[in-house]
Design an enzyme around this catalytic site. Structure first.
Site, PDB file in Angstrom:
ATOM      1  N   GLU A  75       0.682  -1.036   0.000  1.00  0.00           N
ATOM      2  CA  GLU A  75       0.024   0.046   0.160  1.00  0.00           C
ATOM      3  C   GLU A  75       0.940   1.154  -0.301  1.00  0.00           C
ATOM      4  O   GLU A  75       1.631   1.328   0.622  1.00  0.00           O
ATOM      5  CB  GLU A  75      -1.134   0.037   1.104  1.00  0.00           C
ATOM      6  CG  GLU A  75      -1.887   1.171   1.455  1.00  0.00           C
ATOM      7  CD  GLU A  75      -2.457   1.288   2.392  1.00  0.00           C
ATOM      8  OE1 GLU A  75      -3.972   1.592   2.532  1.00  0.00           O
ATOM      9  OE2 GLU A  75      -2.098   1.173   3.583  1.00  0.00           O
ATOM     10  N   LYS A 120      -8.764   3.564  -2.718  1.00  0.00           N
ATOM     11  CA  LYS A 120      -9.401   3.000  -1.447  1.00  0.00           C
ATOM     12  C   LYS A 120     -10.824   3.598  -1.146  1.00  0.00           C
ATOM     13  O   LYS A 120     -10.908   4.900  -1.138  1.00  0.00           O
ATOM     14  CB  LYS A 120      -8.242   3.402  -0.208  1.00  0.00           C
ATOM     15  CG  LYS A 120      -8.682   2.676   1.093  1.00  0.00           C
ATOM     16  CD  LYS A 120      -7.500   2.848   2.069  1.00  0.00           C
ATOM     17  CE  LYS A 120      -7.593   1.941   3.209  1.00  0.00           C
ATOM     18  NZ  LYS A 120      -6.543   2.153   3.964  1.00  0.00           N
ATOM     19  N   CYS A 173      -5.152  -2.653   2.673  1.00  0.00           N
ATOM     20  CA  CYS A 173      -4.926  -2.636   4.215  1.00  0.00           C
ATOM     21  C   CYS A 173      -6.444  -2.789   4.699  1.00  0.00           C
ATOM     22  O   CYS A 173      -6.773  -3.974   4.606  1.00  0.00           O
ATOM     23  CB  CYS A 173      -4.573  -1.096   4.571  1.00  0.00           C
ATOM     24  SG  CYS A 173      -3.974  -1.022   6.291  1.00  0.00           S
TER      25      CYS A 173
END
Length: 336
Positions: free
Chosen positions: A48, A132, A167
Site C-alpha cells: 500500500e 481505497k 489494508c
C-alpha cells in the site's frame, strides 16, 4: 474437454520505498518488476502506498508539526500522477518484462491525493485504476475517497479473475462480500508496515493483519497475495525528532505473505527488516475444491435472508450538460 485452470508464478514485494522520493521509488519499482519477471513471475504485487511510501508522520505528530517539517508539501509533490512520464516508465517496465503489476501508490489528481492501486497488464496497458473506498482513521487528513466502481474484479485470460484492496478494506465485511460475489480468484491485498504503535495496539500489528489476509483467502476461496512495506532506519531517523516519536514508530514491520484458498501459507516469510520478494505457484484448480466446502457468495449464502446493496457506479462530482442552441417554442392552439 474439462475447464482450463491457469497455473502461474506470482510474487509479492517486501521492501522499504525511497521514502518521499518519487523518482527514487519509481526506479526501485522497476528493479523489482525486472527481478520478479527474471524469476518467472507473471504477477507482482506492491505494498500500500509504495510510491512514494506511506505517510507515517500522520500517526506520530500533529498536522501543524507535519506542515512545519515540510512533510505535507513533500508528500504531495512526490505523489504519482497517472499521466506522467514516471508513470509511463512503470507501464513500460510491465510491458518490457511481460508481467502484470499491481502497484500501490499515492495518486495525485488535481489538488487531491488518493490511496490507489494501479493494475497494469503485461502489454503495459491499464487494466484498472482503483482508489481505497474509505481511508482509515488519520489517513483521512491526507487522502480522499474512492467509490463503488473501485470495488471490482477483472477477468484475465492468463491469471483468472484478479482483484485488489488496501489494508483495512480487508476488515470491512460488506466490501469483502462485494469482491467475493464477483468470483474473485486472485486477490492482491496491499499493506503498509506493521511496526507502528507496537506493542500496545494489537489491532495494528502483524499477527492480526496477517490473520485478516488468511481469513480473506478462506472466506473468498481465493489466493491472497499480501505485499507489505518495511520501515527503514533512515525513515525513522527522518520522521522522529523527539524520543516520544521514536517510541511510536520502529524499524522493520515487514510481514508479506501469500495464502492459498484454504488459508495455507504458500511462501516462507522474510525477517521483518529484510527486503526481498516472496514467490508462490498459483494453481487456480485449487479454488474449486475450496468452494465445494464453502462459497459464501454462492451455495453457502442465503439471499432470502441476507443480501448486499451495492452501488458500483462511478461517483462524479460534476455532471456536464448543454442546452440545444436552437429552441423552437411549441405551438399553442394551432397558432403560428
Amino acid at each position: 474437454m474439462g475447464v482450463r485452470h491457469p497455473k502461474f508464478k506470482a510474487a509479492v514485494v517486501q521492501a522499504a520505498p525511497v521514502w518521499m522520493d518519487l523518482e527514487g521509488t519509481v526506479a526501485k519499482t522497476i528493479k523489482y518488476i525486472e527481478d520478479a519477471a527474471k524469476n518467472g513471475a507473471k504477477l507482482v504485487g506492491f505494498p500500500e502506498l509504495w510510491v512514494p511510501g506511506y505517510p507515517w508522520h500522520v500517526w506520530i505528530g500533529t498536522p501543524a508539526w507535519a506542515i512545519a517539517k515540510g512533510f505535507v508539501q513533500r508528500y504531495f509533490d512526490n505523489s504519482l500522477t497517472y499521466d506522467s512520464a514516471l508513470a509511463r516508465q512503470i507501464a513500460e517496465a510491465a510491458r518490457d518484462n511481460k508481467i502484470t503489476v499491481v502497484l500501490g501508490l499515492s495518486e495525485r489528481d488535481g489538488g487531491s491525493l488518493y490511496i490507489s492501486q494501479w493494475l497494469i497488464g503485461p502489454d503495459g496497458e491499464t487494466i484498472a485504476k482503483r482508489r481505497k473506498l474509505r481511508p482509515t482513521h488519520v489517513e483521512r487528513t491526507v487522502f480522499g475517497e474512492g467509490d463503488g466502481s473501485h470495488i471490482a474484479v477483472h477477468e484475465r485470460a492468463d491469471l483468472g479473475r484478479l482483484g485488489a484492496l488496501c489494508c483495512w478494506e480487508h476488515v470491512q465485511p460488506l466490501t469483502k462480500f462485494a469482491m467475493y460475489a464477483q468470483n474473485e480468484q486472485v486477490h492482491v491485498g496491499a499493506w503498509p508496515s506493521f511496526s507502528m504503535y507496537e506493542p500496545f495496539a494489537h489491532a495494528l500489528g502483524w499477527e492480526t493483519n496477517n490473520a485478516v489476509s488468511k481469513v480473506y483467502a478462506v472466506e473468498g476461496s481465493c489466493f491472497v497475495l499480501a505485499p507489505c512495506a518495511v520501515i527503514s532506519r533512515e525513515m525513522v531517523d527522518e520522521m522522529c525528532d523527539t524520543e516520544d516519536k521514536r517510541s511510536l514508530v520502529h524499524e522493520g514491520g515487514g510481514h508479506a505473505v501469500i495464502y492459498g484458498p484454504d488459508g495455507s501459507p504458500l511462501a516462507a516469510k522474510l525477517p521483518e527488516t529484510e527486503e526481498g520478494i516472496l514467490y508462490a505457484t498459483i494453481d487456480l484448480a485449487a479454488i474449486g475444491v475450496a468452494k465445494n466446502a464453502a462459497d459464501p457468495a454462492g451455495h453457502y449464502s442465503r439471499p432470502d435472508v441476507l443480501r448486499l446493496l451495492f452501488n458500483n457506479k462511478p461517483s462524479r462530482r460534476v455532471e456536464y450538460f448543454s442546452l440545444p442552441h436552437d429552441v423552437t417554442e411549441p405551438k399553442v392552439n394551432g397558432s403560428d
